[in-house]
Design a protein around this motif. Structure first.
Motif, PDB file in Angstrom:
ATOM      1  N   GLU A 293      -4.484   6.515  -5.895  1.00 40.96           N
ATOM      2  CA  GLU A 293      -4.983   5.305  -6.570  1.00 40.96           C
ATOM      3  C   GLU A 293      -5.622   5.635  -7.919  1.00 40.96           C
ATOM      4  OE1 GLU A 293      -5.884   2.653  -2.595  1.00 40.96           O
ATOM      5  OE2 GLU A 293      -7.532   3.732  -3.537  1.00 40.96           O
ATOM      6  N   ASN A 294      -6.185   6.857  -8.013  1.00 41.59           N
ATOM      7  CA  ASN A 294      -6.799   7.275  -9.284  1.00 41.59           C
ATOM      8  C   ASN A 294      -5.845   8.096 -10.157  1.00 41.59           C
ATOM      9  OD1 ASN A 294      -9.589   6.259  -9.040  1.00 41.59           O
ATOM     10  ND2 ASN A 294      -9.575   7.512  -7.193  1.00 41.59           N
TER      11      ASN A 294
ATOM     12  N   SER B 146       0.861  -1.202   0.000  1.00 39.73           N
ATOM     13  CA  SER B 146       0.000   0.000   0.000  1.00 39.73           C
ATOM     14  C   SER B 146       0.883   1.233   0.000  1.00 39.73           C
ATOM     15  CB  SER B 146      -0.865   0.032   1.245  1.00 39.73           C
ATOM     16  OG  SER B 146      -1.603  -1.135   1.350  1.00 39.73           O
TER      17      SER B 146
ATOM     18  N   LYS C  84      -4.460   9.385  -0.516  1.00 39.82           N
ATOM     19  CA  LYS C  84      -4.461   7.947  -0.856  1.00 39.82           C
ATOM     20  C   LYS C  84      -5.471   7.658  -1.980  1.00 39.82           C
ATOM     21  CE  LYS C  84      -6.365   3.681   0.086  1.00 39.82           C
ATOM     22  NZ  LYS C  84      -7.726   3.252  -0.164  1.00 39.82           N
TER      23      LYS C  84
END
Ligand code: KG4
Ligand code: ZN
Length: 337
Positions: A320-321, A3, A316
């Protein structure tokens, strides 16, 4: 895949904060609150910028060491681009940009109001995160909004204040009653010993889901002036009842609009965000809505007032996008959702 580890930086008003997040888990969330404003009864922008400049390096160093990571473990830097006090925002953005260049990692721009709402998606913010669609009442020192969220990227402000924000109403009315800035938490504390029905204050009629709090402030001021002419000690002798009555009125004004929107749109999930969501009566009243079949989401206390954990969680989601920022972006004192 590991992550991402992201540093969040918040410097929009009078709290300098830095947080480290891994996935949706907060590893550290450090906040330096500026006491310098108390004697002025409100935030002094110039003093806020200077205090941010003093605090930012130690706050970030502490956040990194408390998270037990090394600087080079960071995958991205997220920072508040607006809305807020320009001088304060500039301190955070300049630092964030410099660190992103030094570590050669992406930069992520975060809207402070979106961050207040997205605090709900931090792993330990609630028992469970809200599911889309939901309505969020965002109440802070600078904003009061009803926001309809259909997805992470589909946010619509469907109601907002036409003048003062709810937190501003608490702070300004508190100031009239002689309380220190910020008066919201103090009114909350004193109200616990008072009668919420001791005094009735008129609520304005505002169309739709919009709010207005400046009339209440004037109404309370006029009432106190009249009473003090008869009894100069009126405020001191009735402080708890005054706080309870003011808090009762402001919280009702906020929730009435949220409930109206929920009924009109048929939405059964309601969330609270922003500094004023720390208010115990607001939390209590909204929780009662569960008895009517609503799902209610109230973030953990430490994620309600300004903090960088909420900036890091937006970081975060944007990471991710692949929604990255620019080194040339300008901080925005006014910045729409
Ligand atoms: O979100 P926030 O920390 O900063 C802004 O972005 O404005 O909100 C600060 C506001 C202040 O107006 C403060 O008085 C209010 O939140 N506040 C409260 C409480 N705790 C903070 N208002 C009422 N009751 C509280 N317990
Ligand atoms: Zn805020």
């Amino acid at each position: 895949m590991k992550s991402p580890i992201i540093l969040g930086i918040e410097s929009s008003c009078d709290d300098t904060s830095a947080a480290v997040i891994q996935g949706s888990t907060i590893l550290s969330n450090v906040i330096a609150s500026q006491k310098v404003h108390q004697k002025y009864g409100g935030v002094v922008p110039e003093l806020a910028s200077r205090a941010h400049q003093q605090n930012i390096v130690p706050v970030i160093q502490t956040a990194i060491s408390e998270a037990k990571i090394r600087q080079k473990d960071l995958d991205a830097i997220a920072y508040t681009i607006g809305p807020g006090l320009l001088g304060s925002l500039l301190v955070g953005s300049s630092f964030a940009k410099s660190l992103a260049i030094a570590l050669d990692v992406p930069l992520i721009e975060v809207n402070h109001m979106q961050a207040h709402i997205f605090a709900h998606f931090i792993q330990d913010a609630n028992d469970e995160a809200p599911e889309f669609p939901f309505l969020c009442l965002t109440v802070s020192g600078g904003h009061t909004q009803v926001v309809l969220l259909k997805s992470y990227t589909d946010l619509e402000v469907i109601g907002e204040t036409r003048d003062d924000a709810a937190g501003e109403a608490f702070d300004k009315i508190g100031k009239i009653m002689g309380l220190k800035y910020p008066a919201g938490p103090e009114i909350d504390r004193l109200a616990k010993e008072g009668n919420p029905n001791a005094f009735k204050f008129t609520k304005p009629k505002v169309d739709g889901y919009d709010f207005s709090f400046s009339g209440l402030k004037t109404g309370v001021m006029n009432f106190l002036n009249q009473q003090q002419q008869k009894n100069p000690n009126f405020i001191q002798e009735n402080l708890n009842d005054l706080c309870a009555s003011v808090q009762h009125t402001i919280t009702d004004m906020c929730l009435e609009k949220l409930y109206l929107a929920a009924e009109d749109l048929g939405i059964k999930s309601l969330a609270l965000a922003g500094g004023v969501s720390a208010n115990s009566e607001l939390r209590l009243k909204l929780n009662l809505k569960t008895e009517e079949g609503y799902k209610v989401f109230i973030p953990k206390f430490e994620y309600t007032t300004d903090n960088a954990a909420m900036i890091a969680i937006v970081g975060k989601i944007k990471y991710e996008n692949e929604q990255f920022g620019e080194l040339t972006s300008k901080s925005q004192a006014r910045f729409k959702l």
